[in-house]
Design an enzyme around this catalytic site. Structure first.
Site, PDB file in Angstrom:
ATOM      1  N   HIS A   7     -31.728 -26.515  11.681  1.00  0.00           N
ATOM      2  CA  HIS A   7     -32.266 -25.511  12.610  1.00  0.00           C
ATOM      3  C   HIS A   7     -32.521 -26.109  13.984  1.00  0.00           C
ATOM      4  O   HIS A   7     -32.577 -27.327  14.144  1.00  0.00           O
ATOM      5  CB  HIS A   7     -33.545 -24.858  12.071  1.00  0.00           C
ATOM      6  N   HIS A  79     -37.330 -29.045  19.191  1.00  0.00           N
ATOM      7  CA  HIS A  79     -36.620 -30.086  18.445  1.00  0.00           C
ATOM      8  C   HIS A  79     -35.383 -29.506  17.775  1.00  0.00           C
ATOM      9  O   HIS A  79     -35.226 -28.290  17.682  1.00  0.00           O
ATOM     10  CB  HIS A  79     -37.525 -30.748  17.389  1.00  0.00           C
ATOM     11  N   GLU A 130     -35.821 -33.890  14.115  1.00  0.00           N
ATOM     12  CA  GLU A 130     -36.413 -33.832  12.779  1.00  0.00           C
ATOM     13  C   GLU A 130     -35.295 -34.133  11.785  1.00  0.00           C
ATOM     14  O   GLU A 130     -34.213 -33.561  11.876  1.00  0.00           O
ATOM     15  CB  GLU A 130     -36.975 -32.415  12.533  1.00  0.00           C
TER      16      GLU A 130
HETATM   17 CO    CO Z   1     -38.368 -27.951  12.356  1.00  0.00          CO
END
Ligand code: CO
Length: 134
Positions: A7, A79, A130
């Site tokens: 994502h 992020h 991440e």
């Molecule tokens: Co995230």
């Protein structure tokens, strides 16, 4: 080491308004908002088929995105999340190459119930990354 883009996270000042834009104007498949008190955020997921957008809104005191929203009051890209098969192997490799991991450097259970770490933007071309074990 890295697999798919899981994502892209966008921090927003008002998650209800942001979710409505994606749903009603952009015509996207949008989840209901979920409060995640352990993570200091409220999240909405937008399913794009090949990947997702995660909308993040500050929840409570000491939210990890509070600083970001203070600096970017209109919101912004926060992020990207990349998938890895084995997070501990990934961490070992990153440590070998002196890529800085935020916090304790150990995996934590993330907002999606899976182990995650965040790589410091200073080590990653100015981008917070991440890593999520899938
Ligand atoms: Co995230």
């Amino acid at each position: 080491m890295i697999g798919k883009l899981n994502h892209i996270a966008i921090a927003v000042p008002n998650i209800k308004e942001a979710a409505e834009q994606y749903k009603n104007i952009f015509g996207a498949k949008v989840s209901d908002p979920v409060e995640q008190p352990d993570h200091g955020v409220t999240t909405v997921f937008i399913d794009l088929g090949n990947t997702k957008i995660e909308l993040l809104e500050v929840l409570g005191e000491g939210s990890p995105i509070q600083n970001f929203i203070d600096k970017n009051p209109k919101g912004g890209m926060h992020h990207i999340c990349l998938e890895v098969n084995d997070i501990n192997t990934a961490i070992d490799k990153l440590n070998t190459h002196e890529v800085s991991i935020t916090g304790t450097g150990k995996p934590k259970i993330g907002a999606h119930g899976k182990p995650v770490v965040f790589l410091h933007p200073k080590s990653c071309n100015g981008t917070l990354i991440e890593l999520e074990e899938v």
